[in-house]
Design a protein around this motif. Structure first.
Motif, PDB file in Angstrom:
ATOM      1  N   ASP A 131      -8.046   1.272  -4.617  1.00  9.79           N
ATOM      2  CA  ASP A 131      -8.972   0.760  -3.609  1.00  9.79           C
ATOM      3  C   ASP A 131      -9.981   1.861  -3.288  1.00  9.79           C
ATOM      4  N   THR A 145       0.845  -1.185   0.000  1.00  8.61           N
ATOM      5  CA  THR A 145       0.000   0.000   0.000  1.00  8.61           C
ATOM      6  C   THR A 145       0.881   1.237   0.000  1.00  8.61           C
ATOM      7  N   PRO A 191      -4.760   3.683  -1.646  1.00 14.69           N
ATOM      8  CA  PRO A 191      -5.928   3.742  -0.753  1.00 14.69           C
ATOM      9  C   PRO A 191      -6.712   5.034  -0.989  1.00 14.69           C
ATOM     10  N   VAL A 226       2.596   1.842   4.809  1.00 15.44           N
ATOM     11  CA  VAL A 226       2.070   3.211   4.777  1.00 15.44           C
ATOM     12  C   VAL A 226       2.707   4.073   5.855  1.00 15.44           C
ATOM     13  N   ARG A 234      -1.165  -0.834  -4.144  1.00 20.92           N
ATOM     14  CA  ARG A 234      -2.517  -0.385  -3.802  1.00 20.92           C
ATOM     15  C   ARG A 234      -2.517   1.095  -3.459  1.00 20.92           C
ATOM     16  N   MET A 243      -1.853  -8.552   1.280  1.00 20.63           N
ATOM     17  CA  MET A 243      -1.817  -7.093   1.182  1.00 20.63           C
ATOM     18  C   MET A 243      -1.233  -6.505   2.468  1.00 20.63           C
ATOM     19  N   GLY A 264      -0.708  -3.195   4.638  1.00 20.93           N
ATOM     20  CA  GLY A 264      -1.320  -1.886   4.791  1.00 20.93           C
ATOM     21  C   GLY A 264      -0.427  -0.951   5.590  1.00 20.93           C
TER      22      GLY A 264
END
Length: 360
Positions: A59, A3, A28, A315, A26, A309, A311
């Motif tokens: 996403d 992410t 967000p 991040v 990804r 995934m 996150g």
């Protein structure tokens, strides 16, 4: 799947992440203030520079409200909070000794709420009980929680029949910006999918906005979605087992069972499946994996999910690249181990069958 966020968005870090094993990225989109278009360009450039293809996933957060811009709040159990909707045109309620939290979009949810309903934030780590409902605000007291409430924390309503739209006007504007920039999107992930119709509608809208075919990934996060698993998988191109909200919806005791059944259903359908969130958060903070994290990655590999995934691990993390490298190495090792075990078991079965068939 990595992410993108403050600790993973520089060009050199993206190149290193790809070399470390990230094959999906990804964006967000619930964090509206993030430079998603610029990050998308940087990811494509890093892929071209390394010569390693990647999958770019947007996403989409659904119409579920998130807290507005606010100071970080460290609340205590029993403390009263007024959640109010700054988009409803009403002025901020009077203080009266209570803390006020902006929650844009709240007014549209009020008719679906009742007193004693729960309001959860941060994957259930902050829980509030509704004490009083007003047309444009909700008075609630904190039931449990030790972490602070911040800007952009999304709400989860475990007791309320809240029908959230899977695509919002802000999402449409974002997709149009990608089209105008001629930047390819490989996947759109849809939050809080409740029916196959949600997938069909989003696909039609995406086709119109992007003037191109984009794969749709349905995120399983609610009990409602679990009532029509096969139908949603049939309409989608892939699925994500979004364990944060899904764990809240089904209860943590049932979560491993539900994860197993969803991964198996996607594999039967021949479609990609991603297992998401909270895989290496302790490792991200300390540099030492917990035994539970090792077992979790091993289980994901055994179940034959296509990706995990990451996150918060990438991040907001002191070691995003280490998390990517560790997850990639662990999953590759465990996958080889399970495949070799399956191969040996198949050989043993064949030998046994040959011996049995050779008996007069």
């Amino acid at each position: 799947m990595a992410t993108i966020g403050p600790t993973l968005e520089k060009s050199e870090d993206l190149r290193t992440a790809i070399k470390a094993g990230a094959r999906w990225f990804r964006l967000p989109c619930g964090y509206r203030q993030r430079p998603h278009l610029e990050n998308g360009r940087a990811i494509r450039a890093a892929s071209a520079q390394t010569g390693i293809p990647i999958q770019l996933l947007l996403d989409l957060p659904s119409s579920r409200p998130r807290t507005g811009k606010m100071q970080e709040l460290q609340l205590s159990v029993g403390q009263t909070v007024v959640f109010w909707d700054p988009e409803d045109g009403a002025a901020e309620p009077g203080q009266n000794g209570t803390v006020h939290v902006p929650l844009p979009g709240l007014a549209s949810l009020v008719p679906k709420l009742k007193t004693k309903h729960r309001m959860w934030f941060c994957d259930g780590r902050l829980s509030f009980i509704i004490d009083e409902l007003r047309p444009d605000s909700v008075l609630a007291s904190m039931e449990k929680g030790t972490i602070p409430l911040k800007s952009s924390n999304s709400i989860f309503l475990p007791d309320s029949p809240s029908a959230f739209a899977v695509m919002t006007p802000l999402d449409c504007t974002l997709l149009q910006s990608f089209r105008a920039d001629n930047l390819k999107i490989d996947w759109l992930a849809l939050s809080l999918v409740g029916s196959p119709e949600d997938v069909r509608c989003a696909r039609s809208e995406a086709r119109h906005l992007l003037a191109a075919e984009t794969k749709i990934m349905a995120k399983f996060e609610t009990e409602q979605a679990l009532r029509c698993v096969e139908e949603i998988i049939e309409e989608a191109d892939g699925i994500m087992v979004a364990r944060g909200d899904l764990g809240l919806a089904v209860g943590y005791i049932r979560l491993p069972e539900v994860q197993e059944s969803l991964v198996a259903a996607a594999r039967r359908a021949g479609k990609p499946v991603i297992v998401a969130t909270q895989a290496l958060e302790v490792f991200a903070e300390t540099g030492l994996p917990q035994r539970a994290e090792l077992s979790d990655l091993s289980l994901i590999a055994r179940q034959r999910a296509d990706a995990v995934m990451l996150g918060k691990e990438t991040v907001y993390s002191p070691r995003p690249i280490e998390c990517i490298r560790f997850a990639a190495e662990m999953l590759a090792y465990e996958t080889r181990r399970f495949e070799e075990t399956d191969r040996l078991n198949t050989l043993k079965t064949r030998k046994k069958l040959r011996r049995q068939s050779a008996v007069p």
